[in-house]
Design a protein around this motif. Structure first.
Motif, mmCIF file in Angstrom:
data_model
loop_
_atom_site.group_PDB
_atom_site.id
_atom_site.type_symbol
_atom_site.label_atom_id
_atom_site.label_comp_id
_atom_site.label_asym_id
_atom_site.label_seq_id
_atom_site.Cartn_x
_atom_site.Cartn_y
_atom_site.Cartn_z
ATOM 1 N N LEU A 114 14.766 -21.034 -11.280
ATOM 2 C CA LEU A 114 13.951 -20.520 -10.569
ATOM 3 C C LEU A 114 12.612 -20.348 -11.313
ATOM 4 C CD1 LEU A 114 16.355 -17.458 -9.545
ATOM 5 C CD2 LEU A 114 15.330 -19.292 -8.108
ATOM 6 N N ARG A 115 12.740 -20.680 -12.704
ATOM 7 C CA ARG A 115 11.493 -20.578 -13.305
ATOM 8 C C ARG A 115 10.395 -21.904 -12.637
ATOM 9 N NH1 ARG A 115 8.899 -23.667 -16.922
ATOM 10 N NH2 ARG A 115 10.793 -24.837 -17.384
ATOM 11 N N MET A 116 11.163 -23.168 -12.686
ATOM 12 C CA MET A 116 10.650 -24.318 -12.405
ATOM 13 C C MET A 116 10.372 -24.286 -10.758
ATOM 14 S SD MET A 116 12.766 -26.861 -14.622
ATOM 15 C CE MET A 116 11.777 -28.330 -14.022
ATOM 16 N N PHE A 117 11.213 -23.782 -9.995
ATOM 17 C CA PHE A 117 11.432 -23.929 -8.468
ATOM 18 C C PHE A 117 11.648 -22.614 -7.856
ATOM 19 C CE2 PHE A 117 12.629 -28.221 -10.040
ATOM 20 C CZ PHE A 117 11.636 -28.706 -9.379
ATOM 21 N N PRO A 118 10.491 -21.580 -8.158
ATOM 22 C CA PRO A 118 10.743 -20.063 -7.456
ATOM 23 C C PRO A 118 10.521 -20.243 -6.056
ATOM 24 C CG PRO A 118 8.692 -20.404 -8.579
ATOM 25 C CD PRO A 118 9.365 -21.697 -8.989
ATOM 26 N N PRO A 119 11.434 -19.869 -5.273
ATOM 27 C CA PRO A 119 11.037 -19.937 -3.624
ATOM 28 C C PRO A 119 9.598 -19.317 -3.360
ATOM 29 C CG PRO A 119 13.304 -19.299 -3.905
ATOM 30 C CD PRO A 119 12.602 -19.032 -5.461
ATOM 31 N N MET A 120 9.438 -18.081 -3.843
ATOM 32 C CA MET A 120 7.899 -17.601 -3.849
ATOM 33 C C MET A 120 7.707 -16.695 -4.908
ATOM 34 S SD MET A 120 6.712 -15.506 -0.500
ATOM 35 C CE MET A 120 4.682 -14.729 -0.568
ATOM 36 N N ALA A 121 6.738 -17.057 -5.954
ATOM 37 C CA ALA A 121 6.700 -16.259 -6.966
ATOM 38 C C ALA A 121 4.888 -16.167 -7.058
ATOM 39 C CB ALA A 121 6.973 -17.192 -8.303
ATOM 40 N N TRP A 122 4.320 -15.984 -5.886
ATOM 41 C CA TRP A 122 2.946 -15.607 -6.010
ATOM 42 C C TRP A 122 3.039 -14.229 -4.883
ATOM 43 C CZ3 TRP A 122 1.116 -16.042 -0.737
ATOM 44 C CH2 TRP A 122 1.911 -16.916 0.157
ATOM 45 N N LEU A 123 2.772 -13.199 -5.524
ATOM 46 C CA LEU A 123 2.897 -11.804 -5.224
ATOM 47 C C LEU A 123 1.565 -10.985 -4.625
ATOM 48 C CD1 LEU A 123 5.130 -10.907 -8.021
ATOM 49 C CD2 LEU A 123 5.918 -11.813 -6.188
ATOM 50 N N ASP A 124 1.965 -10.903 -3.380
ATOM 51 C CA ASP A 124 0.518 -10.556 -2.653
ATOM 52 C C ASP A 124 0.614 -8.817 -2.560
ATOM 53 O OD1 ASP A 124 2.590 -10.832 -0.560
ATOM 54 O OD2 ASP A 124 1.129 -9.991 0.725
ATOM 55 N N ARG A 125 -0.579 -8.346 -2.904
ATOM 56 C CA ARG A 125 -0.909 -7.128 -2.627
ATOM 57 C C ARG A 125 -2.320 -6.562 -1.967
ATOM 58 N NH1 ARG A 125 3.838 -7.510 -3.878
ATOM 59 N NH2 ARG A 125 5.285 -6.245 -5.282
ATOM 60 N N VAL A 126 -2.401 -5.529 -1.755
ATOM 61 C CA VAL A 126 -3.955 -4.952 -1.114
ATOM 62 C C VAL A 126 -4.401 -3.929 -1.979
ATOM 63 C CG1 VAL A 126 -2.990 -3.927 0.709
ATOM 64 C CG2 VAL A 126 -5.347 -4.924 0.838
ATOM 65 N N ALA A 127 -5.503 -3.715 -2.360
ATOM 66 C CA ALA A 127 -5.869 -2.569 -3.005
ATOM 67 C C ALA A 127 -6.039 -1.500 -2.026
ATOM 68 C CB ALA A 127 -7.259 -2.893 -4.019
ATOM 69 N N LEU A 128 -5.835 -0.386 -2.224
ATOM 70 C CA LEU A 128 -6.088 0.983 -1.246
ATOM 71 C C LEU A 128 -7.252 1.249 -1.636
ATOM 72 C CD1 LEU A 128 -2.404 2.523 -1.414
ATOM 73 C CD2 LEU A 128 -3.580 0.969 0.502
ATOM 74 N N HIS A 129 -7.952 1.505 -2.923
ATOM 75 C CA HIS A 129 -9.010 1.928 -3.274
ATOM 76 C C HIS A 129 -9.547 1.159 -4.191
ATOM 77 C CE1 HIS A 129 -7.253 5.871 -1.786
ATOM 78 N NE2 HIS A 129 -6.139 5.742 -2.628
ATOM 79 N N ASP A 130 -10.943 1.373 -4.350
ATOM 80 C CA ASP A 130 -11.649 0.485 -5.296
ATOM 81 C C ASP A 130 -10.773 0.390 -6.696
ATOM 82 O OD1 ASP A 130 -13.634 0.170 -3.455
ATOM 83 O OD2 ASP A 130 -14.990 1.261 -4.807
ATOM 84 N N TYR A 131 -11.003 -0.590 -7.442
ATOM 85 C CA TYR A 131 -9.972 -0.801 -8.563
ATOM 86 C C TYR A 131 -10.769 -1.558 -9.810
ATOM 87 C CZ TYR A 131 -6.004 -2.065 -11.463
ATOM 88 O OH TYR A 131 -5.140 -2.084 -12.504
ATOM 89 N N LYS A 132 -10.909 -0.870 -10.969
ATOM 90 C CA LYS A 132 -11.304 -1.493 -12.044
ATOM 91 C C LYS A 132 -10.547 -2.317 -12.845
ATOM 92 C CE LYS A 132 -13.548 -0.606 -16.475
ATOM 93 N NZ LYS A 132 -14.065 0.473 -17.538
ATOM 94 N N VAL A 133 -10.399 -3.858 -12.356
ATOM 95 C CA VAL A 133 -9.553 -4.711 -13.099
ATOM 96 C C VAL A 133 -9.772 -4.984 -14.659
ATOM 97 C CG1 VAL A 133 -8.921 -7.407 -12.919
ATOM 98 C CG2 VAL A 133 -9.623 -6.098 -10.890
ATOM 99 N N ASP A 134 -10.918 -4.927 -15.154
ATOM 100 C CA ASP A 134 -11.356 -4.813 -16.396
ATOM 101 C C ASP A 134 -12.765 -4.377 -16.628
ATOM 102 O OD1 ASP A 134 -12.789 -7.005 -15.980
ATOM 103 O OD2 ASP A 134 -11.554 -8.522 -16.795
ATOM 104 N N ASP A 135 -13.254 -4.621 -17.826
ATOM 105 C CA ASP A 135 -14.445 -3.885 -18.009
ATOM 106 C C ASP A 135 -15.743 -4.765 -17.323
ATOM 107 O OD1 ASP A 135 -13.670 -2.180 -19.527
ATOM 108 O OD2 ASP A 135 -13.838 -3.227 -21.427
ATOM 109 N N SER A 136 -15.258 -5.805 -16.988
ATOM 110 C CA SER A 136 -16.337 -6.898 -16.155
ATOM 111 C C SER A 136 -16.087 -6.805 -14.735
ATOM 112 C CB SER A 136 -15.988 -8.220 -16.667
ATOM 113 O OG SER A 136 -16.340 -8.270 -18.013
ATOM 114 N N LEU A 137 -15.135 -6.481 -14.205
ATOM 115 C CA LEU A 137 -14.993 -6.492 -12.690
ATOM 116 C C LEU A 137 -14.403 -5.344 -12.111
ATOM 117 C CD1 LEU A 137 -14.855 -8.158 -10.118
ATOM 118 C CD2 LEU A 137 -12.602 -9.292 -10.846
#
Length: 491
Positions: free
Chosen positions: A358-381
């Motif tokens: 499953l590490r090599m061939f994960p059926p779906m290991a990109w995980l989608d989400r959507v921000a409900l509010h403005d979100y500080k990812v880090d100090d730059s973004l």
């Protein structure tokens, strides 16, 4: 005069289009975020129908080697995050701001918009809490019994087909559909042996690719507004109607008590239906049907794909296959061949084999989400409310910093704990896959039964696992060619 008026309107529209496009294409550059230049029509999605999204995510990860990368879903800016720290923040620490997935079905399709995979909070929380009752340890005992029985049917089928090259994905799709039919819907089914059955007719139709279905799924995953506009369906109408007839017949034939602890998915759904009738349709019939559809779609094909890759990897890895066989043999001698639950519980290496595949061939290991509010990812973004975010699990799972020699099948690497949030084939956080343990039971029983009864060998001239074609037109990481192996009886 009319000609010049029309020409003026066209020019104005083109100018407005160009001004908007310039603003869109400069979005991530203005924020100092790495990106690849977008296409004026598809944004970053030029790979669709030509490359699997998981391979696209891997390419982004390897090409940029940055904490995050800006992409465009058509003209909509989205962010791909590539570090365990950011993955933990989005999936767990700040999950309250990312409680919803971005992908969405049309509200005109209740089977899509109300199911556990796609529905939004607060509806999702109530449904998840109710459906999760079917996946407790005590409830999974019945799944174990079904999976053990169906895995013996797998052995019988392989014996009957002899040493001929066997198409893995088709056979395992029959098996996983059979387990779901019997364990979740309490249907009498022999699909593992025959390849036929009521629910198998549905899964066969789902597996068949067509351009309209491909466009529908692309809209659901990457352009929900278009899915809404064109009233896109989560499943083909024929499959939805067929599933509805099956469930209505089961509901009519079986009674369930509201104060009784439900033991199967079917009983959970029946209790939800009964309580809806008593509480002015808190859960509609469509909502009940939607959960069955979500559990079917979310389980049968991802598990059959995982079984295909596990078996194929073991066929090309004789040392690892022999080690698994010897451990299973010791466990079988200890517990007896009738106690498959004890056998797989006593074999640690089977967990390592499954995790590595499953590490090599994960059926779906990109995980989608959507921000409900403005979100500080880090100090730059800081990203704006409504921005889709993708956690690039499939990229981190082949990063040599976390997994040395990542394209080599090495189950021993999972004898130690992996770095948190670098391994997420089932997701993580509140929206972690509800059927994770269900899937593991289904996987372990099939693999144990096969390896105890057969030596699995590669077919002549078959591609190495890392070189096998990946499905281009699908959205899950699935085989893009018919992977086959030879089974040699051990007895």
């Amino acid at each position: 005069m009319l000609f010049f008026l029309l020409l003026t309107i066209i020019i104005c529209v083109l100018v407005m289009f160009y001004i908007k496009w310039v603003k869109v294409r400069s979005y991530w550059a203005e924020r100092g975020v790495p990106f690849d230049p977008p296409n004026p029509f598809l944004g970053s999605l030029t790979f669709l129908m030509r490359k699997n999204p998981s391979l696209w995510m891997r390419d982004i990860y390897e090409r940029h080697r940055s904490r995050y990368v800006g992409v465009w879903l058509f003209w909509r800016p989205a962010l791909v995050v590539n570090t365990p720290e950011l993955a933990r923040n989005i999936l767990v620490r700040d999950s309250g701001n990312f409680r919803n997935k971005f992908m969405t079905a049309s509200t005109s399709d209740p089977i899509g918009s109300l199911n556990l995979l796609l529905t939004k909070d607060p509806a999702w929380t109530g449904i998840r809490k109710r459906v999760s009752l079917a996946f407790t340890s005590s409830k999974l005992k019945s799944v174990q019994a079904v999976a053990a029985a169906k895995s013996l049917d797998l052995v019988t089928r392989i014996h009957e087909e002899g040493v001929a090259e066997i198409s893995l994905r088709t056979m395992f799709s029959d098996y996983t559909t059979d387990v779901f039919s019997a364990a979740s819907l309490e249907l009498d089914s022999n699909t593992t042996l025959t390849g036929e059955g009521a629910v198998r007719d549905i899964t066969k139709e789902i597996m068949e690719f067509s351009l309209p279905r491909g466009l529908a799924w692309c809209a659901i995953f990457f352009w929900p507004d278009m899915a809404e506009l064109f009233r896109v369906n989560f499943l083909p109408k024929k499959s939805t109607d067929f599933l509805r007839r099956i469930l209505r017949a089961k509901f009519k034939a079986k009674s369930v008590e509201l104060n009784k602890d439900p033991k199967t998915v079917l009983e959970i759904l029946m209790q939800m239906m009964r309580k809806s009738q008593d509480q002015e349709k808190a859960y509609s019939e469509d909502c009940i049907m939607a959960q069955a559809a979500a559990l079917l779609v979310g389980g049968y094909e991802t598990t059959s794909s995982a079984l295909t890759y596990i078996t194929y990897l073991l066929a090309h890895s004789p040392r690892q296959q022999e080690k698994l066989y010897q451990e299973l043999l010791v466990a079988e001698e200890k517990h007896g061949h009738h106690n498959m639950e004890g056998v797989i519980a006593d074999c640690q290496y089977i967990d390592c084999v499954i995790k590595e595949a499953l590490r090599m061939f994960p059926p779906m290991a990109w995980l989608d989400r959507v921000a409900l509010h403005d979100y500080k990812v880090d100090d730059s973004l800081t990203i704006e409310a409504g921005t889709p975010v993708y956690v690039n699990g499939v990229g981190m799972q082949v990063d040599p910093e976390f997994y040395p020699d990542p394209y080599t099948f090495d189950p021993e690497r999972f004898t130690a704990e992996s770095i948190p949030y670098t391994y997420m084939p089932f997701g993580d956080g509140p929206r972690i896959c509800i059927g994770k343990r269900y899937a593991m039971i289904t996987l372990k029983n099939a693999i144990a039964a096969i390896i105890l009864n057969f030596e699995v060998l590669p077919c002549p001239n078959s591609p190495k696992p890392a070189e096998a074609e990946i499905q281009k037109k699908g959205l899950f990481l699935m085989p893009g060619e018919d992977l086959k192996v030879k089974f040699i009886s051990r007895k």
